[in-house]
Design an enzyme around this catalytic site. Sequence first.
Site: not given
Length: 258
Positions: A143, A156, A160
């Site tokens: 991402s 998150y 990532k």
Amino acid sequence: MDLSHAMDFTGRAVLVTGGTRGLGAATARAFLAAGADVMVCGRGSPAAPPSAGGRSAEFRAADLRDPAAAAALVAATAERFGRLDVLVNNAGGSPDADAATVSPRFVEKVVALNLLAPFFTAQAAYRVMREQPDGGSVINIGSVSAHSPQPGTAAYSAAKAGLLGLTRALALEWAPRVRVNHITVGLVRTENAAALYGDDDGAAVADIVPLGRLAEPDDVARACLWLADSHSSYVNGADLAVHGGGEIPARHVVRRNS
């Protein structure tokens, strides 16, 4: 150009995690259209598995945060198809959360899904691929948050970023038998686009992307095909950006609209 027709994966086996909807389903369909045998997984059974060209993917339920479940999924795929050539680590995601108040359990779950699960699944896949004459390919779906975190995405974004680091580490350790690459994905138009980007189907958000639109799932699927194919046989440890040029910085947006 539809690379599913330019690249032939007949006789090759592909596992796409989180492959029952959205980006994962598009990736599964692309490999099916190119002739591959495809296994998809998810924690819940889909109404119908992805299909293309009159062929359908096979489905197996699995929670890949459990190392034993990840190993069992890979073993089942290799047993069903007689081999495993490509792993696409697509499963992931997280709702926004305030880093100051988020619970330890939430953080653990986000990191487990977005970093540990791909690690466990890749480990199991490597044990199969290393024994094959042609080795294999692992593709980790990352991402833009790994590079440019947004508010509400601390766990998150950290996970990532870890996935990108993991990609580079595994590419060093597992070459030349198994290639490991990463795709940095930006804003994607999926069935959840309205919930993510607003009721205008992402039109306003698309305006901050240099190419002027959100990615379609097939944009990322075609990148997966290329990274898995012999056309990219010298590509290893790469971070392929599929984000339309990224997001235009706020100062430029303001200047352009003033």
